[in-house]
Motif scaffolding. Structure first.
Motif, PDB file in Angstrom:
ATOM      1  N   HIS A 277       2.486  -7.206 -22.505  1.00  0.00           N
ATOM      2  CA  HIS A 277       3.547  -6.323 -22.043  1.00  0.00           C
ATOM      3  C   HIS A 277       3.171  -5.748 -20.685  1.00  0.00           C
ATOM      4  CE1 HIS A 277       5.763  -6.389 -25.812  1.00  0.00           C
ATOM      5  NE2 HIS A 277       4.628  -6.175 -26.470  1.00  0.00           N
ATOM      6  N   SER A 278       4.175  -5.286 -19.981  1.00  0.00           N
ATOM      7  CA  SER A 278       3.952  -4.662 -18.678  1.00  0.00           C
ATOM      8  C   SER A 278       3.281  -3.312 -18.870  1.00  0.00           C
ATOM      9  CB  SER A 278       5.282  -4.474 -17.948  1.00  0.00           C
ATOM     10  OG  SER A 278       6.061  -3.483 -18.604  1.00  0.00           O
ATOM     11  N   ALA A 279       2.757  -2.789 -17.775  1.00  0.00           N
ATOM     12  CA  ALA A 279       2.143  -1.455 -17.810  1.00  0.00           C
ATOM     13  C   ALA A 279       3.186  -0.408 -18.190  1.00  0.00           C
ATOM     14  CB  ALA A 279       1.512  -1.138 -16.463  1.00  0.00           C
ATOM     15  N   LYS A 280       4.404  -0.567 -17.691  1.00  0.00           N
ATOM     16  CA  LYS A 280       5.479   0.384 -18.017  1.00  0.00           C
ATOM     17  C   LYS A 280       5.743   0.385 -19.526  1.00  0.00           C
ATOM     18  CE  LYS A 280      10.341   1.350 -17.073  1.00  0.00           C
ATOM     19  NZ  LYS A 280      11.549   0.908 -16.366  1.00  0.00           N
ATOM     20  N   TRP A 281       5.818  -0.800 -20.122  1.00  0.00           N
ATOM     21  CA  TRP A 281       6.056  -0.899 -21.556  1.00  0.00           C
ATOM     22  C   TRP A 281       4.932  -0.224 -22.328  1.00  0.00           C
ATOM     23  CZ3 TRP A 281       4.085  -2.387 -26.190  1.00  0.00           C
ATOM     24  CH2 TRP A 281       4.981  -2.610 -27.233  1.00  0.00           C
ATOM     25  N   ARG A 282       3.698  -0.476 -21.917  1.00  0.00           N
ATOM     26  CA  ARG A 282       2.545   0.112 -22.603  1.00  0.00           C
ATOM     27  C   ARG A 282       2.554   1.636 -22.511  1.00  0.00           C
ATOM     28  NH1 ARG A 282      -2.398  -1.316 -20.349  1.00  0.00           N
ATOM     29  NH2 ARG A 282      -3.369  -0.320 -22.124  1.00  0.00           N
TER      30      ARG A 282
END
Length: 152
Positions: free
Chosen positions: A3-8
């Motif tokens: 997952h992207s950093a934003k999702w995390r």
């Protein structure tokens, strides 16, 4: 799945709400056998921030996947989820137990440092069990909410 950093970030922020709350309530009832809202708020704030830092900086999920593989659990099975959660929850609970016990025992109550060890030994298992149940039950709904917010 990567997952992207934003999702995390979003997932970690959402995931930690019920975990920090349940750990704070459980610890309070174990320690003083009652609920004091201002004390809960302090402990929740510390647990929430600490859990966010742990969630973003410690590769607990990666360790959990590794543990699930060692246990020969197949992806998308109950066993796989339980194995991952066992390790992830262990990491969160160890961090929170050390910091919150120190804060409550030494900082707030001016007890000697050895009391931290006894506090951790006394509360670790019940807090681990509560954290395990809450994080296991909340994980999938949290991922769905994260997906709806982040839209990856």
């Amino acid at each position: 799945m990567n997952h992207s950093a934003k999702w995390r970030v979003v997932n970690t922020l959402l995931m930690n709400i019920p975990i920090a709350a349940s750990i704070s309530v459980t610890a309070q009832f174990l320690a003083i056998h009652t609920f004091i809202f201002p004390l809960f708020c302090m402990n929740f704030a510390i647990a929430y921030v600490l859990s966010f830092v742990v969630g973003m900086c410690v590769p607990a999920v990666k360790w959990g996947f590794g543990f699930a593989q060692v246990c020969k659990a197949k992806p998308d099975t109950l066993k796989f989820g339980l194995c991952i959660n066992a390790i992830v929850n262990l990491v969160y609970v160890v961090a929170n137990e050390i910091v919150l016990t120190y804060f409550n025992v030494v900082v707030l109550n001016h007890a000697p440092i050895i009391a931290v060890l006894f506090g951790i030994l006394e509360t670790f298992i019940p807090i681990y069990i509560v954290g395990f149940i809450v994080s296991f039950l909340w994980n999938q709904p949290c991922e769905k909410i994260t997906n709806s917010i982040v839209k990856e």
